[in-house]
Write an enzyme that holds these catalytic residues in place. Structure first.
Site, mmCIF file in Angstrom:
data_model
loop_
_atom_site.group_PDB
_atom_site.id
_atom_site.type_symbol
_atom_site.label_atom_id
_atom_site.label_comp_id
_atom_site.label_asym_id
_atom_site.label_seq_id
_atom_site.Cartn_x
_atom_site.Cartn_y
_atom_site.Cartn_z
ATOM 1 N N GLY A 557 -11.627 26.027 -12.200
ATOM 2 C CA GLY A 557 -11.758 27.473 -12.333
ATOM 3 C C GLY A 557 -11.941 28.133 -10.986
ATOM 4 O O GLY A 557 -12.125 27.477 -9.966
ATOM 5 N N GLY A 559 -13.585 31.978 -9.480
ATOM 6 C CA GLY A 559 -14.181 33.267 -9.793
ATOM 7 C C GLY A 559 -14.391 34.053 -8.529
ATOM 8 O O GLY A 559 -13.963 33.631 -7.451
ATOM 9 N N GLY A 560 -15.040 35.178 -8.693
ATOM 10 C CA GLY A 560 -15.259 36.037 -7.542
ATOM 11 C C GLY A 560 -16.063 35.359 -6.441
ATOM 12 O O GLY A 560 -15.921 35.682 -5.277
ATOM 13 N N PHE A 561 -16.890 34.411 -6.814
ATOM 14 C CA PHE A 561 -17.764 33.817 -5.817
ATOM 15 C C PHE A 561 -17.227 32.521 -5.247
ATOM 16 O O PHE A 561 -17.828 31.955 -4.354
ATOM 17 C CB PHE A 561 -19.140 33.568 -6.425
ATOM 18 N N GLY A 562 -16.144 32.015 -5.791
ATOM 19 C CA GLY A 562 -15.616 30.783 -5.244
ATOM 20 C C GLY A 562 -14.913 29.956 -6.294
ATOM 21 O O GLY A 562 -14.637 30.422 -7.395
ATOM 22 N N VAL A 564 -14.397 26.400 -8.643
ATOM 23 C CA VAL A 564 -15.210 25.425 -9.370
ATOM 24 C C VAL A 564 -14.406 24.157 -9.592
ATOM 25 O O VAL A 564 -13.235 24.214 -9.972
ATOM 26 C CB VAL A 564 -15.660 25.994 -10.736
ATOM 27 N N LYS A 577 -19.590 24.143 -7.701
ATOM 28 C CA LYS A 577 -19.145 25.494 -7.332
ATOM 29 C C LYS A 577 -19.173 25.620 -5.812
ATOM 30 O O LYS A 577 -20.227 25.537 -5.191
ATOM 31 C CB LYS A 577 -20.070 26.522 -7.966
ATOM 32 N N ASP A 674 -22.306 40.306 -13.164
ATOM 33 C CA ASP A 674 -20.922 39.956 -13.484
ATOM 34 C C ASP A 674 -20.868 39.233 -14.827
ATOM 35 O O ASP A 674 -20.214 38.215 -14.966
ATOM 36 C CB ASP A 674 -20.320 39.108 -12.359
#
Ligand SMILES: *[C@@H]1O[C@H](CO)[C@@H](O)[C@H](O)[C@H]1NC(C)=O
Ligand SMILES: *[C@@H]1O[C@H](CO)[C@@H](O)[C@H](O)[C@H]1NC(C)=O
Ligand SMILES: *[C@@H]1O[C@H](CO)[C@@H](O)[C@H](O)[C@H]1NC(C)=O
Ligand SMILES: *[C@@H]1O[C@H](CO)[C@@H](O)[C@H](O)[C@H]1NC(C)=O
Ligand SMILES: *[C@@H]1O[C@H](CO)[C@@H](O)[C@H](O)[C@H]1NC(C)=O
Ligand SMILES: *[C@@H]1O[C@H](CO)[C@@H](O)[C@H](O)[C@H]1NC(C)=O
Ligand SMILES: *[C@@H]1O[C@H](CO)[C@@H](O)[C@H](O)[C@H]1NC(C)=O
Ligand SMILES: *[C@@H]1O[C@H](CO)[C@@H](O)[C@H](O)[C@H]1NC(C)=O
Length: 865
Positions: A557, A559-562, A564, A577, A674
């Site tokens: 995956g 996402g906005g933060f990095g 996975v 993550k 979020d």
């Protein structure tokens, strides 16, 4: 050069003698507009009238729109009608503007000759009712309006050099019409200059600034986001830029937070594309952003296979990995035109024996120009497309947020010629991952970013040897002009500003804010030594080994933060993550935050098992949940049956309890910021666990420091006050919870809300159904058999209360949990503040349009004046 202080002197044009008439419209049969009068919009924001661009010589008169009132010395003209055909005035006769009985505005000179007309055709004069009028709106838009509200013509569709909030730059499919911004020829000459800015009609995927026909600057190909928002700290405003795609057209538009009306993008006579804002304090126009900002950002400045690195303090040209300067001596003298050449030739189709070529993944890039857009390819198919074609040197893939007219949401770009005008932007909104074909050994020696090594030789040789027969199967579709699509563009440029301004800010502010932030954390742990908590620190090398250097094969995956990854660590399946490098947070702060987050333990929160730090790498290790994220099941037609109503109701209640714990029951008061279906993970029993909580804390330090803030969160789930003003609180999470609950009830993804239902978004649709007493019909058809009408009604009602516009009206999570657990029947009626259809200002329309685009942001606060 600090452009934020630059002042534009050339905009000080001379107004004509003081205006007398002051009305906001020109009606059928009313007195024509002449040089001694103006039309002023009702709010006093803009004026329409005649002006002369030079003081000495008033011989040339132009009809234009400028900012009215409020201390702007001289005129800042934002629109000009007769750019090519100035009027003249004599002592006895003057040009006039009138509305004719064919619903056209006609500008006639003193002698009665037509200089300019709106040229609206197809309206039969006899059918024109008396109420038609040309109205100057407070947005700066001049509209010829039918009494029934329909705009017959608007100046916003015919821009001059200025791009005002609410205006569109785009492409209309039916007419193939595209409007560009066109600079003035000179500061005192409104006639069309050589610099233009608009959509690249060949691809409809990017925007260019041109000098004549020569590209001067390019915003990289659109990567699929619908709205990009950023905070312009030097003017104190939020700016939202959106790509809107409808069946008829695709365009770029933007809006700004309330109270910031005097802001515009403009193409200057000198060939810069600038964002300007009026600074009342210094009584001057401030240039908030200026592009190209550096030589390096000019089109093709770094030559073939070179790129402009914007992630360093002084952006400069660099060769792509695996390439070296074509002429080293020249390159070191700053002559980049010749670009770079391969260090090692590709094995390609001819090369036998010695290993195949591979692809190197370069993240955070602005993709090069001169691509071919291959329709209808997934990432894997896109990779195969390039792999199997001997002449393909690179590819880039993105999911688009809109489908346009073709239903194709893929964006597979392939390159076969030289790679020109590439830039490195860093990990920001609007950046691409560029997969670059390199000789095997080159690709293999690359470090972290190396992703997938594809052995292509066999396939490739087969294709080429077999020649024509297989080339049909591997056909590359023609560019998008005919085949697909949709789509523009946009703001790589913005991304650059965000990036560069962030950099600037950090230098100055780091020291000011960090100590405060740190003491806050200390306070929160109430003096207890952070080290008391057992949170294993894992060696970075171990993680690299477990994920084979963060190979794509392990990625589950993003996402906005990095990103996975899933891997085995210490005999246990874990989710790893890898935080994006946006966070400038130091190692010590990161450790403290991770320990704080590890303290949060609740059955509806994902467990943090460990963390890892090395240099700028920051990694969090979580328990792995087999059913992955809620969105992957809820919005998948074949899998959503796994979620019957009792399960969904339990998920709603579980998320509510998890949120309550974060907000009130833990000692930290964590605002998630979020919350969305993708951040709710499901365990083997389909019990929900909230993921990514505390990420806001990890990133917030940086957020506060940055001069330009990027709004963290997902458009559509974001509360209006957070989206518009960056104000976030536990009530913003409550809003997101409301949206998530509506998704669970209806099975409709907020961002993919189907416009055929005739409502701009899911919330308004739900509200409408609920208030009409049809709340039970909101239920997803796939839960019909299992649902309890009372529970569905309760959840819908609760969701609407949570998603109210005014944050004070939203309940606390404690009330939500109470009501859901006890099936309360005494809930208040949601406040109907989702405005739609009311009012008719332009901004209202813009808001509505942006709102109804998919994956969008609700820009509802804008028009409130
Ligand atoms: C404005 O000028 C027009 C003709 O140029 C004249 O008829 C009219 O009276 C003037 N109006 C005012 C208010 O001076
Ligand atoms: C008006 O539009 C028609 C076609 O749309 C065009 O042929 C004509 O030249 C235009 N007239 C003016 C004055 O622009
Ligand atoms: C519209 O105006 C033209 C010229 O000004 C005139 O000849 C025509 O009769 C008018 N038509 C109507 C329906 O008023
Ligand atoms: C308004 O009138 C115009 C012209 O007669 C027509 O084309 C349009 O459909 C009408 N719009 C509405 C909303 O009634
Ligand atoms: C624009 O093009 C003209 C002529 O082609 C050239 O003289 C001028 O320097 C160019 N300006 C910029 C800013 O590139
Ligand atoms: C894309 O593929 C789908 C199914 O494979 C097909 O129905 C559709 O027509 C294709 N679209 C284009 C633009 O090729
Ligand atoms: C694109 O969307 C697909 C399906 O939703 C997803 O599996 C994939 O990871 C996405 N790719 C990128 C590059 O975001
Ligand atoms: C390979 O790519 C080139 C350029 O995009 C294209 O002209 C050619 O047809 C492709 N060959 C095959 C076999 O797809």
């Amino acid at each position: 050069m600090d452009w934020s202080l630059a002042v534009l002197l050339f905009l000080l044009l001379l107004p004509l003698p003081p205006p007398c008439a002051s009305d906001d419209r020109l009606s059928l049969g009313s007195k024509p507009l002449s040089p001694n009068s103006t039309i002023v919009s009702t709010g006093g924001g803009f004026a329409l009238g005649f002006f002369s661009p030079t003081s000495s010589n008033q011989a040339k008169l132009y009809l234009g729109i400028w900012y009215a009132g409020g201390g702007i010395p001289g005129l800042t003209v934002v629109w000009v009608a007769n750019r090519d055909t100035p009027a003249t005035a004599t002592n006895t006769a003057a040009p006039t503007l009138s509305l004719t009985n064919t619903s056209n505005l006609v500008l006639s000179d003193a002698g009665g000759a037509v200089l300019w007309t709106t040229n609206v055709t197809g309206v039969v004069s006899s059918s024109i009712p008396a109420g038609v009028a040309a109205v100057l709106l407070d947005t700066g838009n001049l509209v010829i309006r039918h009494p029934n509200g329909t705009a017959l013509w608007e100046s916003f569709d015919h821009p001059s050099d200025s791009f005002l909030p609410g205006m569109k730059i785009g492409f209309v499919y039916a007419t193939r019409a595209t409007e560009r911004l066109v600079s003035w020829a000179a500061p005192d000459d409104p006639s069309p200059g050589s610099f233009t800015y608009g959509v690249d009609t060949a691809t409809l995927l990017q925007l260019f600034l041109w000098n004549g026909t020569r590209p001067l600057m390019r915003d990289g190909p659109w990567t699929g986001y619908a709205v990009a928002g950023w905070y312009q700290a030097n003017a104190g405003v939020f700016v939202y830029q959106a790509v809107v795609s409808t069946a008829d057209e695709i365009y770029l538009t933007y809006s700004v937070s309330d109270g910031a009306s005097r802001i515009r993008f403009v193409v200057t006579p000198a060939g810069a594309y600038q964002l300007q804002s009026w600074n009342a304090g210094s009584s001057s126009w401030a240039v908030l952003g200026d592009s190209p900002a550096y030589d390096c950002n000019r089109y093709g400045h770094c030559g073939p296979y070179g790129y402009c690195d914007n992630t360093v303090a002084a952006p400069t040209c660099v060769c792509l990995d695996g390439f070296e300067p074509a002429d080293t001596a020249e390159w070191s003298r700053g002559g980049f035109e010749q670009g770079c050449r391969r260090k090692e030739a590709l094995a390609g189709c001819a090369g036998g024996g010695g290993g195949g070529d591979g692809f190197l993944a370069l993240t955070g890039m602005k993709s090069p120009d001169k691509f071919v857009h291959v329709a209808n390819r997934t990432l894997d198919e896109c990779a195969a497309e390039c792999t199997s074609n001997c002449s393909c040197v690179a590819y880039a893939y993105a999911n688009l947020s809109t489908t346009g007219t073709t239903g194709d949401m893929t964006r597979c770009l392939v390159w076969s010629g030289e790679l020109i005008d590439t830039e490195k932007l860093g990990d920001v909104v609007g950046s691409d991952t560029l997969y670059l074909r390199l000789a095997g050994t080159d690709a293999a020696v690359q470090g972290n970013v190396f992703s997938a090594m594809l052995t292509v030789c066999a396939t490739c040789r087969r294709t080429c040897v077999k020649g024509k027969s297989s080339s049909n199967a591997l056909r590359i579709a023609l560019p998008t002009v005919l085949t697909s699509t949709i789509l523009i563009i946009t703001g790589i440029l913005l991304a650059c500003w965000i990036k560069s301004k962030g950099k600037r800010g950090n230098k100055e502010d780091n020291n000011k804010i960090s100590p405060g932030a740190r003491s806050k954390s200390d306070e929160l742990v109430e003096g207890s030594a952070a080290q008391d908590v057992e949170l294993p620190f894992i060696k970075f090398e171990d993680i690299e080994a477990a994920t084979q250097n963060f190979s794509e094969a392990y990625k589950i995956g993003q996402g906005g933060f990095g990103k996975v990854y899933k891997a085995m660590l210490g005999g246990q399946e874990v989710a790893i993550k890898r935080l994006s490098k946006d966070s400038e947070q130091g190692m010590e702060e990161f450790r403290n935050e991770a320990i704080l987050i590890a303290k949060l333990q609740h059955r509806n929160l994902v467990r943090l098992l460990g963390c890892s730090v090395q240099d700028r790498e920051k990694i969090l290790i979580y328990e792995y949940l087999p059913n992955r994220s809620l969105d992957a099941i809820l919005f998948d037609n074949s899998r959503k049956v796994l979620l019957d109503w009792p399960t969904r109701f339990n998920i709603i209640k579980g998320v509510a309890r998890g949120l309550l714990y974060l907000h009130q029951d833990s000692r930290l008061t964590i605002v998630h910021r979020d919350l969305k279906a993708a951040n709710v993970l499901l365990d083997a029993e389909m019990r929900p666990k909230i993921a990514d909580f505390g990420m806001a804390r990890i990133f917030s330090d940086n957020q506060k420091n940055a001069n330009t803030q990027r709004v963290v969160g997902t458009y559509g789930y974001m509360a209006p006050e957070y989206a518009m003003e960056g104000v976030f609180s536990i009530k913003s999470d409550v809003y997101s919870f409301g949206v998530l609950t509506l998704e669970l009830v209806t099975g409709i993804r907020r961002s993919a809300f189907n416009k055929t239902k005739d409502f701009p978004n899911l919330t308004i649709y739900a509200w409408d159904m609920w208030k009409e007493g049809n709340g039970k019909d909101l239920a997803d058809p796939s839960i019909m058999d299992t649902c309890s009408v009372d529970e569905v009604l309760l959840c819908s009602h609760m969701a609407l209360l949570c998603a109210q516009e005014n944050s004070d009206d939203r309940p606390l999570m404690s009330s939500v949990v109470l009501a859901l657990e006890n099936g309360s029947t005494t809930l208040p009626t949601p406040n109907n503040s989702w405005h739609y259809g009311q009012g008719s200002s332009d901004m209202e329309q813009t808001r509505y349009r942006i709102d109804s685009s998919t994956n969008s942001l609700t820009l509802t606060n804008i028009e409130g004046r």
